[in-house]
Design a protein around this motif. Sequence first.
Motif, PDB file in Angstrom:
ATOM      1  N   MET A 102       0.833  -1.203   0.000  1.00 30.32           N
ATOM      2  CA  MET A 102       0.000   0.000   0.000  1.00 30.32           C
ATOM      3  C   MET A 102       0.866   1.250   0.000  1.00 30.32           C
ATOM      4  O   MET A 102       1.815   1.350   0.767  1.00 30.32           O
ATOM      5  CB  MET A 102      -0.890  -0.005   1.257  1.00 30.32           C
ATOM      6  CG  MET A 102      -2.039   0.952   1.165  1.00 30.32           C
ATOM      7  SD  MET A 102      -2.593   1.502   2.800  1.00 30.32           S
ATOM      8  CE  MET A 102      -1.198   2.469   3.329  1.00 30.32           C
ATOM      9  N   GLU A 103       0.523   2.188  -0.871  1.00 26.34           N
ATOM     10  CA  GLU A 103       1.307   3.419  -0.947  1.00 26.34           C
ATOM     11  C   GLU A 103       0.920   4.367   0.188  1.00 26.34           C
ATOM     12  O   GLU A 103      -0.269   4.506   0.497  1.00 26.34           O
ATOM     13  CB  GLU A 103       1.015   4.093  -2.284  1.00 26.34           C
ATOM     14  CG  GLU A 103       2.236   4.788  -2.870  1.00 26.34           C
ATOM     15  CD  GLU A 103       1.961   5.237  -4.287  1.00 26.34           C
ATOM     16  OE1 GLU A 103       1.788   6.455  -4.464  1.00 26.34           O
ATOM     17  OE2 GLU A 103       1.894   4.367  -5.180  1.00 26.34           O
ATOM     18  N   ALA A 104       1.919   4.999   0.798  1.00 23.93           N
ATOM     19  CA  ALA A 104       1.627   5.921   1.907  1.00 23.93           C
ATOM     20  C   ALA A 104       0.902   7.154   1.384  1.00 23.93           C
ATOM     21  O   ALA A 104       1.217   7.660   0.310  1.00 23.93           O
ATOM     22  CB  ALA A 104       2.916   6.318   2.602  1.00 23.93           C
ATOM     23  N   LEU A 105      -0.073   7.623   2.168  1.00 23.59           N
ATOM     24  CA  LEU A 105      -0.756   8.876   1.820  1.00 23.59           C
ATOM     25  C   LEU A 105       0.185  10.029   2.132  1.00 23.59           C
ATOM     26  O   LEU A 105       0.942   9.969   3.101  1.00 23.59           O
ATOM     27  CB  LEU A 105      -2.005   9.052   2.686  1.00 23.59           C
ATOM     28  CG  LEU A 105      -3.279   8.312   2.325  1.00 23.59           C
ATOM     29  CD1 LEU A 105      -4.401   8.728   3.286  1.00 23.59           C
ATOM     30  CD2 LEU A 105      -3.694   8.610   0.899  1.00 23.59           C
ATOM     31  N   ASP A 106       0.110  11.099   1.342  1.00 23.91           N
ATOM     32  CA  ASP A 106       0.944  12.256   1.658  1.00 23.91           C
ATOM     33  C   ASP A 106       0.331  13.021   2.836  1.00 23.91           C
ATOM     34  O   ASP A 106      -0.734  12.652   3.344  1.00 23.91           O
ATOM     35  CB  ASP A 106       1.155  13.146   0.419  1.00 23.91           C
ATOM     36  CG  ASP A 106      -0.125  13.857   0.003  1.00 23.91           C
ATOM     37  OD1 ASP A 106      -1.155  13.740   0.709  1.00 23.91           O
ATOM     38  OD2 ASP A 106      -0.100  14.536  -1.033  1.00 23.91           O
ATOM     39  N   ILE A 162      -4.098  14.193   6.503  1.00 24.02           N
ATOM     40  CA  ILE A 162      -4.853  15.143   7.346  1.00 24.02           C
ATOM     41  C   ILE A 162      -6.331  15.052   7.018  1.00 24.02           C
ATOM     42  O   ILE A 162      -7.183  14.986   7.917  1.00 24.02           O
ATOM     43  CB  ILE A 162      -4.315  16.581   7.134  1.00 24.02           C
ATOM     44  CG1 ILE A 162      -2.919  16.717   7.759  1.00 24.02           C
ATOM     45  CG2 ILE A 162      -5.273  17.613   7.737  1.00 24.02           C
ATOM     46  CD1 ILE A 162      -2.193  18.008   7.396  1.00 24.02           C
ATOM     47  N   ARG A 163      -6.642  15.013   5.724  1.00 21.11           N
ATOM     48  CA  ARG A 163      -8.058  14.974   5.318  1.00 21.11           C
ATOM     49  C   ARG A 163      -8.703  13.623   5.620  1.00 21.11           C
ATOM     50  O   ARG A 163      -9.885  13.551   5.954  1.00 21.11           O
ATOM     51  CB  ARG A 163      -8.177  15.268   3.810  1.00 21.11           C
ATOM     52  CG  ARG A 163      -7.910  16.719   3.437  1.00 21.11           C
ATOM     53  CD  ARG A 163      -8.985  17.652   3.989  1.00 21.11           C
ATOM     54  NE  ARG A 163     -10.298  17.367   3.425  1.00 21.11           N
ATOM     55  CZ  ARG A 163     -10.781  17.932   2.325  1.00 21.11           C
ATOM     56  NH1 ARG A 163     -10.079  18.846   1.688  1.00 21.11           N
ATOM     57  NH2 ARG A 163     -11.972  17.608   1.871  1.00 21.11           N
ATOM     58  N   ARG A 191      -2.320   7.232   9.869  1.00 17.96           N
ATOM     59  CA  ARG A 191      -3.248   7.272   8.724  1.00 17.96           C
ATOM     60  C   ARG A 191      -2.499   7.143   7.403  1.00 17.96           C
ATOM     61  O   ARG A 191      -2.980   6.509   6.465  1.00 17.96           O
ATOM     62  CB  ARG A 191      -4.078   8.574   8.750  1.00 17.96           C
ATOM     63  CG  ARG A 191      -5.092   8.668   7.621  1.00 17.96           C
ATOM     64  CD  ARG A 191      -6.122   7.550   7.723  1.00 17.96           C
ATOM     65  NE  ARG A 191      -7.017   7.466   6.573  1.00 17.96           N
ATOM     66  CZ  ARG A 191      -6.803   6.700   5.499  1.00 17.96           C
ATOM     67  NH1 ARG A 191      -5.704   5.959   5.409  1.00 17.96           N
ATOM     68  NH2 ARG A 191      -7.687   6.656   4.523  1.00 17.96           N
ATOM     69  N   SER A 192      -1.313   7.735   7.352  1.00 16.83           N
ATOM     70  CA  SER A 192      -0.567   7.708   6.091  1.00 16.83           C
ATOM     71  C   SER A 192      -0.194   6.276   5.700  1.00 16.83           C
ATOM     72  O   SER A 192      -0.052   5.976   4.531  1.00 16.83           O
ATOM     73  CB  SER A 192       0.678   8.602   6.161  1.00 16.83           C
ATOM     74  OG  SER A 192       1.708   7.950   6.856  1.00 16.83           O
ATOM     75  N   VAL A 193      -0.055   5.374   6.696  1.00 19.25           N
ATOM     76  CA  VAL A 193       0.258   3.974   6.370  1.00 19.25           C
ATOM     77  C   VAL A 193      -0.982   3.076   6.496  1.00 19.25           C
ATOM     78  O   VAL A 193      -0.872   1.862   6.618  1.00 19.25           O
ATOM     79  CB  VAL A 193       1.439   3.430   7.221  1.00 19.25           C
ATOM     80  CG1 VAL A 193       2.711   4.185   6.914  1.00 19.25           C
ATOM     81  CG2 VAL A 193       1.132   3.473   8.717  1.00 19.25           C
ATOM     82  N   GLY A 194      -2.167   3.709   6.501  1.00 20.10           N
ATOM     83  CA  GLY A 194      -3.413   2.934   6.452  1.00 20.10           C
ATOM     84  C   GLY A 194      -3.954   2.497   7.798  1.00 20.10           C
ATOM     85  O   GLY A 194      -4.862   1.665   7.868  1.00 20.10           O
ATOM     86  N   LEU A 195      -3.397   3.050   8.881  1.00 21.05           N
ATOM     87  CA  LEU A 195      -3.862   2.656  10.223  1.00 21.05           C
ATOM     88  C   LEU A 195      -4.872   3.647  10.778  1.00 21.05           C
ATOM     89  O   LEU A 195      -4.649   4.866  10.729  1.00 21.05           O
ATOM     90  CB  LEU A 195      -2.677   2.594  11.186  1.00 21.05           C
ATOM     91  CG  LEU A 195      -1.855   1.311  11.147  1.00 21.05           C
ATOM     92  CD1 LEU A 195      -0.546   1.503  11.904  1.00 21.05           C
ATOM     93  CD2 LEU A 195      -2.646   0.137  11.737  1.00 21.05           C
ATOM     94  N   ALA A 196      -5.933   3.114  11.359  1.00 22.56           N
ATOM     95  CA  ALA A 196      -6.930   3.944  12.024  1.00 22.56           C
ATOM     96  C   ALA A 196      -6.527   4.144  13.476  1.00 22.56           C
ATOM     97  O   ALA A 196      -5.781   3.338  14.051  1.00 22.56           O
ATOM     98  CB  ALA A 196      -8.290   3.255  11.956  1.00 22.56           C
ATOM     99  N   SER A 197      -7.036   5.225  14.049  1.00 18.55           N
ATOM    100  CA  SER A 197      -6.700   5.520  15.445  1.00 18.55           C
ATOM    101  C   SER A 197      -7.924   6.042  16.177  1.00 18.55           C
ATOM    102  O   SER A 197      -8.905   6.476  15.559  1.00 18.55           O
ATOM    103  CB  SER A 197      -5.582   6.571  15.499  1.00 18.55           C
ATOM    104  OG  SER A 197      -6.005   7.755  14.848  1.00 18.55           O
ATOM    105  N   LYS A 198      -7.836   5.995  17.501  1.00 20.57           N
ATOM    106  CA  LYS A 198      -8.856   6.626  18.335  1.00 20.57           C
ATOM    107  C   LYS A 198      -8.180   7.102  19.615  1.00 20.57           C
ATOM    108  O   LYS A 198      -7.588   6.294  20.349  1.00 20.57           O
ATOM    109  CB  LYS A 198      -9.971   5.628  18.674  1.00 20.57           C
ATOM    110  CG  LYS A 198     -11.037   6.238  19.581  1.00 20.57           C
ATOM    111  CD  LYS A 198     -12.251   5.336  19.689  1.00 20.57           C
ATOM    112  CE  LYS A 198     -13.310   6.021  20.528  1.00 20.57           C
ATOM    113  NZ  LYS A 198     -14.619   5.465  20.350  1.00 20.57           N
TER     114      LYS A 198
END
Length: 204
Positions: free
Chosen positions: A1-5, A10-11, A132-139
């Motif tokens: 998976m490509e990292a988000l910039d 942020i979005r 988030r950039s590597v596809g991980l969700a957080s809380k």
Amino acid sequence: MEALDLLGSIRARRTVDLNHLRPDPIEPATLKSLLEAANWAPSHGKTEPWRFVVFTGEGRLMLAETLATSLALLKGQDQPESEMLRQQRERQLLAPAWIAVAVEPAEKPRMPFYEEQWAVACAVQTLMLAARSVGLASKWISNAPSLHPNTARALGFAETASMMGIIALGYIDGEWPVGERRPIADKVRWIERHDERASIEARG
Ligand SMILES: Cc1cc2nc3c(=O)[nH]c(=O)nc-3n(C[C@H](O)[C@H](O)[C@H](O)COP(=O)(O)O)c2cc1C
């Protein structure tokens, strides 16, 4: 998976419900990269007051037991009832990784406590964006047990440290939630002319 910039992360970052996380573990190298990112947060006086404890695998049960004890203390009990403990263990196992976050104010230079907290909040946001950039969700959870002094002590933070909450991390099961924000235009004023003060005063 490509990292988000950065702007994409942020979005796209969203607080994700624990029930919407997959149980799949997160590679230790990935978790380390998130902590490295958090360590680049700004701090007034270069105090770097953020402190973390990472819980994975069976380690999550230690966090669960600590939080259950803090919850019991909040209810005026010394020890959690077995049902409370069971529920807390179940909850911690919903996310493959948890990070407890504390602020440890520097002795020198001594900054106002709120500035140390702001710096830690910057570190938390940086960590969640890197996630988030590597596809991980957080809380980010800041409920009463997570902030209780017992939690800070039991997790081995310094005497001077206090909790800033706990962060759940995991890969999402299904679609990312849709974010909502009220328009930025409602929260910003632009001052472009030197006589702007006069117009503010005129408005009363
Ligand atoms: C300091 C802080 C503490 C938070 N504590 C909680 C919490 O205890 N429980 C929770 O469900 N969400 C918590 N959140 C997440 C917010 O509910 C969430 O950011 C907000 O609903 C906006 O959603 P988004 O993160 O998906 O943009 C916290 C956020 C911040 C910044």
